[in-house]
Design a protein around this motif. Structure first.
Motif, short mmCIF file in Angstrom:
data_model
loop_
_atom_site.label_atom_id
_atom_site.label_comp_id
_atom_site.label_asym_id
_atom_site.label_seq_id
_atom_site.Cartn_x
_atom_site.Cartn_y
_atom_site.Cartn_z
N LYS A 112 0.63 -1.61 -0.23
CA LYS A 112 -0.16 0.42 -0.33
C LYS A 112 0.91 1.36 0.16
O LYS A 112 0.33 2.55 0.00
N GLU A 113 1.88 1.11 0.22
CA GLU A 113 3.49 2.30 0.35
C GLU A 113 3.57 2.61 -1.02
O GLU A 113 3.96 3.75 -1.28
N PHE A 114 3.22 1.12 -2.47
CA PHE A 114 3.90 1.47 -3.67
C PHE A 114 3.03 1.63 -4.26
O PHE A 114 3.02 2.76 -5.59
N LEU A 140 4.22 1.62 -12.18
CA LEU A 140 3.08 0.27 -11.86
C LEU A 140 1.67 0.55 -11.92
O LEU A 140 1.34 1.51 -11.15
N VAL A 141 0.81 1.00 -13.43
CA VAL A 141 -0.19 1.06 -13.80
C VAL A 141 -1.47 -0.15 -13.34
O VAL A 141 -1.19 -1.09 -13.42
N GLN A 142 -2.39 0.51 -14.22
CA GLN A 142 -3.53 -0.87 -12.86
C GLN A 142 -3.54 -1.49 -14.34
O GLN A 142 -3.34 -1.04 -16.02
N CYS A 143 -3.91 -2.69 -14.13
CA CYS A 143 -3.92 -4.07 -15.18
C CYS A 143 -5.22 -4.44 -15.63
O CYS A 143 -6.03 -3.99 -14.23
N TYR A 168 -0.89 -7.51 -14.90
CA TYR A 168 -0.06 -7.48 -13.83
C TYR A 168 1.65 -7.73 -13.36
O TYR A 168 2.57 -7.26 -13.05
N ILE A 169 2.15 -9.12 -14.23
CA ILE A 169 3.09 -9.64 -13.71
C ILE A 169 4.33 -9.81 -14.89
O ILE A 169 4.76 -9.29 -14.22
#
Length: 248
Positions: free
Chosen positions: A175-177, A215-218, A224-225
């Motif tokens: 959640k920090e990233f 890191l964008v939404q997939c 995501y991988i």
């Protein structure tokens, strides 16, 4: 025993069965409104102790409106397992309903040590680290389908709680990233990587810490991988290829 359908307004003789799922105020309100418009008597099912096996909402609505209650007494020995079977066949019990029911059973059977039992540990992981149900299933070593059926039958086993807790802490640290860290497809991808020997947790923390905007939404776990693989290998000579999740 006369097992015909009976009717009564003596609501006080009946009681809810301990361990059954809680009454939904939303569903109850809708049922009351429907009964006000037209009352179609549908019998509830009770056992020999007048515990309600099926029909808690119908009972509550009927009692609230003061309508005649129709009931049917089941065979002797009917209990909570019959409740689960009836509601599972009707597809009305959720995973959380099963969880709460078996937690109640653990409290009854192990009054002094219930907090150390599987369903309580499962619930603790889920609540403490704000993780979706299926992700916790993965952390405790449960197969997505076959073990889920065991979960609903009271057969949950946690292979290594210390490891499951460590994994949950690591996931929660995301959640920090990443703003959408609780997205199930992201967490599913993380679980897939964490099981691979080529994945170094410290390296991932370091990489995501300096590349969080990458890191964008997939749409699914495999996407995501792929994105995480790119971030993990960014500016590294020893490139790593991660295995994808079956069925994404």
């Amino acid at each position: 025993m006369n097992r015909s359908i009976k009717t009564t307004r003596n609501y006080g003789q009946f009681r809810f069965m301990k361990g059954n799922r809680a009454v939904s105020s939303l569903h109850l309100g809708r049922l009351i409104d429907s009964m006000r418009e037209k009352y179609v008597p549908t019998p509830i099912i009770v056992n020999e102790d007048n515990e309600i096996i099926d029909g808690q909402h119908r009972f509550s609505a009927t009692k609230y409106l003061g309508l005649p209650l129709y009931y049917f007494r089941a065979l002797n020995g009917s209990g909570l397992e019959d409740v689960r079977i009836i509601n599972t066949n009707n597809r009305t019990w959720t995973n959380n309903d099963h969880l709460k029911s078996f937690m109640e059973k653990e409290r009854d059977e192990y009054p002094d040590t219930f907090a150390t039992k599987p369903y309580h540990l499962f619930d603790w992981l889920k609540r403490t680290y704000s993780l979706p149900f299926q992700i916790v299933m993965s952390l405790v070593g449960a197969d997505p389908f076959h073990k889920a059926q065991g979960f609903k039958k009271g057969n949950l086993k946690i292979r290594d709680f210390s490891q499951a807790k460590a994994d949950a802490i690591y996931l929660h640290a995301m959640k920090e990233f990443y703003e959408h860290w609780r997205k199930r497809s992201f967490l599913s991808a993380m679980c897939t990587l964490m099981k691979q020997s080529t994945f170094n947790r410290k390296r991932w923390i370091r990489k995501i810490g300096i590349n969080r905007t990458k890191l964008v939404q997939c749409t699914n776990a495999n996407d995501y991988i792929e994105r995480m693989e790119y971030i993990y290998n960014w500016n590294e000579r020893d490139k790593v290829t991660f295995k994808r999740k079956i069925n994404g």
